[in-house]
Design a protein around this motif. Structure first.
Motif, mmCIF file in Angstrom:
data_model
loop_
_atom_site.group_PDB
_atom_site.id
_atom_site.type_symbol
_atom_site.label_atom_id
_atom_site.label_comp_id
_atom_site.label_asym_id
_atom_site.label_seq_id
_atom_site.Cartn_x
_atom_site.Cartn_y
_atom_site.Cartn_z
ATOM 1 N N UNK A 1 25.859 8.679 18.296
ATOM 2 C CA UNK A 1 24.392 9.238 18.005
ATOM 3 C C UNK A 1 23.567 9.898 18.794
ATOM 4 N N UNK A 2 23.588 9.045 19.865
ATOM 5 C CA UNK A 2 21.898 9.830 20.773
ATOM 6 C C UNK A 2 22.993 10.387 21.198
ATOM 7 N N UNK A 3 23.987 10.707 21.872
ATOM 8 C CA UNK A 3 24.389 11.826 22.715
ATOM 9 C C UNK A 3 24.356 12.996 21.785
ATOM 10 N N UNK A 4 24.646 13.044 20.804
ATOM 11 C CA UNK A 4 25.112 14.532 19.014
ATOM 12 C C UNK A 4 23.024 14.433 19.424
ATOM 13 N N UNK A 26 12.085 12.779 18.461
ATOM 14 C CA UNK A 26 10.784 11.379 17.596
ATOM 15 C C UNK A 26 11.632 10.687 17.254
ATOM 16 N N UNK A 27 13.344 11.412 16.970
ATOM 17 C CA UNK A 27 14.728 10.687 15.709
ATOM 18 C C UNK A 27 15.097 9.678 16.976
ATOM 19 N N UNK A 28 15.330 10.235 18.720
ATOM 20 C CA UNK A 28 15.389 10.112 19.960
ATOM 21 C C UNK A 28 14.930 8.537 19.797
ATOM 22 N N UNK A 29 13.609 8.463 20.001
ATOM 23 C CA UNK A 29 12.736 7.681 20.305
ATOM 24 C C UNK A 29 13.102 6.528 18.950
ATOM 25 N N UNK A 30 12.941 6.599 17.879
ATOM 26 C CA UNK A 30 12.964 6.214 16.553
ATOM 27 C C UNK A 30 14.349 4.844 16.775
ATOM 28 N N UNK A 31 15.253 6.025 17.049
ATOM 29 C CA UNK A 31 16.888 5.546 17.311
ATOM 30 C C UNK A 31 17.064 4.385 17.716
ATOM 31 N N UNK A 32 15.878 4.437 19.175
ATOM 32 C CA UNK A 32 16.052 3.093 19.590
ATOM 33 C C UNK A 32 15.115 1.809 19.690
ATOM 34 N N UNK A 33 14.284 2.670 18.553
ATOM 35 C CA UNK A 33 13.634 1.371 17.957
ATOM 36 C C UNK A 33 14.351 0.929 16.836
ATOM 37 N N UNK A 35 17.070 1.833 14.349
ATOM 38 C CA UNK A 35 18.141 2.428 13.932
ATOM 39 C C UNK A 35 18.528 3.485 12.240
ATOM 40 N N UNK A 36 18.185 1.809 11.872
ATOM 41 C CA UNK A 36 18.034 2.615 10.324
ATOM 42 C C UNK A 36 16.930 3.582 9.889
ATOM 43 N N UNK A 37 15.704 3.491 10.479
ATOM 44 C CA UNK A 37 14.455 4.574 9.720
ATOM 45 C C UNK A 37 15.352 5.887 10.935
ATOM 46 N N UNK A 38 15.967 6.052 11.725
ATOM 47 C CA UNK A 38 16.237 6.996 12.245
ATOM 48 C C UNK A 38 16.870 7.712 11.328
ATOM 49 N N UNK A 39 18.399 6.868 10.925
ATOM 50 C CA UNK A 39 18.933 7.556 9.972
ATOM 51 C C UNK A 39 19.053 8.001 8.242
ATOM 52 N N UNK A 40 17.355 7.343 8.476
ATOM 53 C CA UNK A 40 17.211 7.931 6.836
ATOM 54 C C UNK A 40 16.083 8.797 6.653
ATOM 55 N N UNK A 41 15.271 9.284 8.331
ATOM 56 C CA UNK A 41 14.482 10.503 8.832
ATOM 57 C C UNK A 41 15.838 11.687 8.724
ATOM 58 N N UNK A 42 17.423 11.376 9.827
ATOM 59 C CA UNK A 42 17.907 12.414 9.558
ATOM 60 C C UNK A 42 18.299 13.279 8.662
ATOM 61 N N UNK A 43 18.310 11.690 7.836
ATOM 62 C CA UNK A 43 18.663 12.411 6.234
ATOM 63 C C UNK A 43 18.487 13.035 5.076
ATOM 64 N N UNK A 44 16.441 12.868 5.740
ATOM 65 C CA UNK A 44 15.702 13.683 4.597
ATOM 66 C C UNK A 44 16.133 15.179 5.288
ATOM 67 N N UNK A 45 16.071 15.873 3.725
ATOM 68 C CA UNK A 45 16.131 17.190 3.610
ATOM 69 C C UNK A 45 15.306 18.114 4.462
ATOM 70 N N UNK A 46 14.076 17.142 4.990
ATOM 71 C CA UNK A 46 13.170 18.543 5.924
ATOM 72 C C UNK A 46 14.551 18.601 7.419
ATOM 73 N N UNK A 47 14.723 17.646 7.923
ATOM 74 C CA UNK A 47 15.923 17.900 8.821
ATOM 75 C C UNK A 47 16.626 19.228 8.845
ATOM 76 N N UNK A 48 16.503 19.067 7.631
ATOM 77 C CA UNK A 48 18.094 20.328 6.946
ATOM 78 C C UNK A 48 18.254 21.656 6.636
ATOM 79 N N UNK A 49 16.825 21.751 5.537
ATOM 80 C CA UNK A 49 16.646 22.970 4.934
ATOM 81 C C UNK A 49 15.103 22.751 4.593
#
Length: 113
Positions: A1-4, A26-33, A35-49
């Protein structure tokens, strides 16, 4: 995930998508702290549309449709497809991500940008 995520951030910064690149950072930093919150953030609508959505950055337009920009847009789309697969593998479903990456996949297969 981090490489991507790191590859996404680098491409976005290269084409001056500052807001989107900062969102990824910000997601990279959150992912290191957390992971579940980072996944939720990346899954959110605001990331995609929508306005300033990370997945809506268009390197082709920003790069003046130059061959390099077209190639890097294809690379960006592949990274988003990979990111979506990693999200679903981790158990995070996003209808927004599914729709966007489905379109990206179609463009990859057809060679359209």
């Amino acid at each position: 995930m981090l490489k991507t995520l790191q590859a996404l951030e680098a491409l976005l910064r290269q084409y001056d998508f500052i807001i989107e690149a900062n969102t990824v950072a910000g997601a990279i930093e959150l992912f290191e702290i957390n992971q579940q919150k980072a996944y939720a953030l990346i899954s959110s609508e605001s990331w995609w549309v929508g306005k300033d959505a990370v997945a809506e950055a268009d390197l082709c337009i920003a790069g003046g449709f130059a061959p390099k920009a077209r190639q890097e847009q294809q690379q960006l789309q592949k990274l988003f497809i990979d990111l979506y697969h990693q999200l679903t593998k981790a158990g995070y479903e996003s209808e927004y991500a599914r729709i966007v990456t489905s379109q990206y996949h179609k463009w990859q297969v057809s060679g359209m940008l």
